[in-house]
Enzyme design. Structure first.
Site, mmCIF file in Angstrom:
data_model
loop_
_atom_site.group_PDB
_atom_site.id
_atom_site.type_symbol
_atom_site.label_atom_id
_atom_site.label_comp_id
_atom_site.label_asym_id
_atom_site.label_seq_id
_atom_site.Cartn_x
_atom_site.Cartn_y
_atom_site.Cartn_z
ATOM 1 N N LYS A 1 1.130 3.892 -3.128
ATOM 2 C CA LYS A 1 0.642 5.258 -2.917
ATOM 3 C C LYS A 1 1.777 6.275 -3.031
ATOM 4 O O LYS A 1 1.565 7.403 -3.496
ATOM 5 C CB LYS A 1 -0.064 5.361 -1.569
ATOM 6 N N TYR B 1 0.828 -1.198 0.000
ATOM 7 C CA TYR B 1 0.000 0.000 0.000
ATOM 8 C C TYR B 1 0.874 1.264 0.000
ATOM 9 O O TYR B 1 0.686 2.158 -0.828
ATOM 10 C CB TYR B 1 -0.920 -0.004 1.217
#
Length: 254
Positions: A159, A155
């Site tokens: 991101k 993640y």
């Protein structure tokens, strides 16, 4: 009803728009006068969400990691509404497990959805925007794109990639009249958060205590941050990441 920004006559595509932050974005744009397309991998949810918004909202189902689905989405929006003014590049998936045990398939899926999908939609929408005089792209990154979170390797990495991609595209496409910015949400009160809390996998009270604002964000607050970046009010803003995290990333206390 007070509307912060007027989007009358403009068209916005919202990916991941059938629920959570994406649905709030679609609702806020529609309330501000825009034509809206909801793009979501869940066809049933997308159809229901569009029905609640009304005739100015169409829906398209597909995966953001599919070039064919992305092209179909942009073609449908332009066919129905004449042009694409705004892309809210919001679709994404979460990930939380120890990095030492992280399966390669989970790592790869996060890259496909969270990073490749953002690039594909931005590139495809930008080609349409170039033909019609420009537009605004707002990518949904995360506060975990600029700070680290344990057991969030896929993640955080994806991101952070969205943050860097945002800056690259902004610098390339400014001459085309296309602005590219990103939102970095913190912990937001969504159905996913509520489910994780109910399962005992997340301590919401501890999250609130850790957040200087003393609470979770709301989907409307994140959506309205996106509306600002998509609006004429931010005409001279491009290549930026607006962290909407209640102060989390500025506060070092654990």
């Amino acid at each position: 009803m007070s509307i912060s920004f007027d989007f009358t006559g403009k068209t916005a595509i919202v990916t991941g728009g059938a629920s959570g932050i994406g649905l709030a974005m679609a609702q806020e744009f529609a309330a501000a006068g825009a034509n809206v397309q909801i793009f979501d991998v869940n066809a049933e949810a997308a159809e229901k969400a569009a029905a609640t918004i009304g005739p100015a909202c169409q829906w398209v189902s597909g995966s953001v990691s599919s070039p064919e689905a992305v092209a179909a989405s942009c073609d449908a929006a332009r066919s129905a509404f004449g042009k694409i003014d705004i892309l809210m590049n919001n679709a994404g998936i979460a990930g939380s497990e120890p990095s030492i045990d992280l399966p390669l398939k989970d790592w790869s899926r996060a890259i496909d959805v969270n990073l490749t999908g953002v690039f594909l939609f931005a590139q495809t929408a930008a080609r349409h925007m170039r033909d019609t005089g420009g537009g605004a792209i707002v990518n949904t990154a995360s506060m975990f794109g600029v700070i680290a979170g344990p057991e969030r390797a896929s993640y955080c990495a994806t991101k952070a990639g969205v943050v860097a991609l945002t800056k690259v595209l902004a610098s390339e496409w400014a001459s085309l009249g296309i602005r590219v910015n990103a939102i970095g949400p913190g912990y937001v009160d969504t159905a996913l958060i509520q489910t994780l809390a109910a399962e005992g996998r997340l301590d919401v009270e501890r999250l609130k205590q850790r957040t200087p604002a003393g609470r979770l964000g709301t989907v409307k607050e994140i959506a309205r941050s996106g509306l600002y970046l998509a609006s004429d009010a931010s005409d001279f803003v491009t290549g930026q990441v607006l962290l909407a995290d209640g102060g989390w990333s500025s506060y070092s206390y654990l």
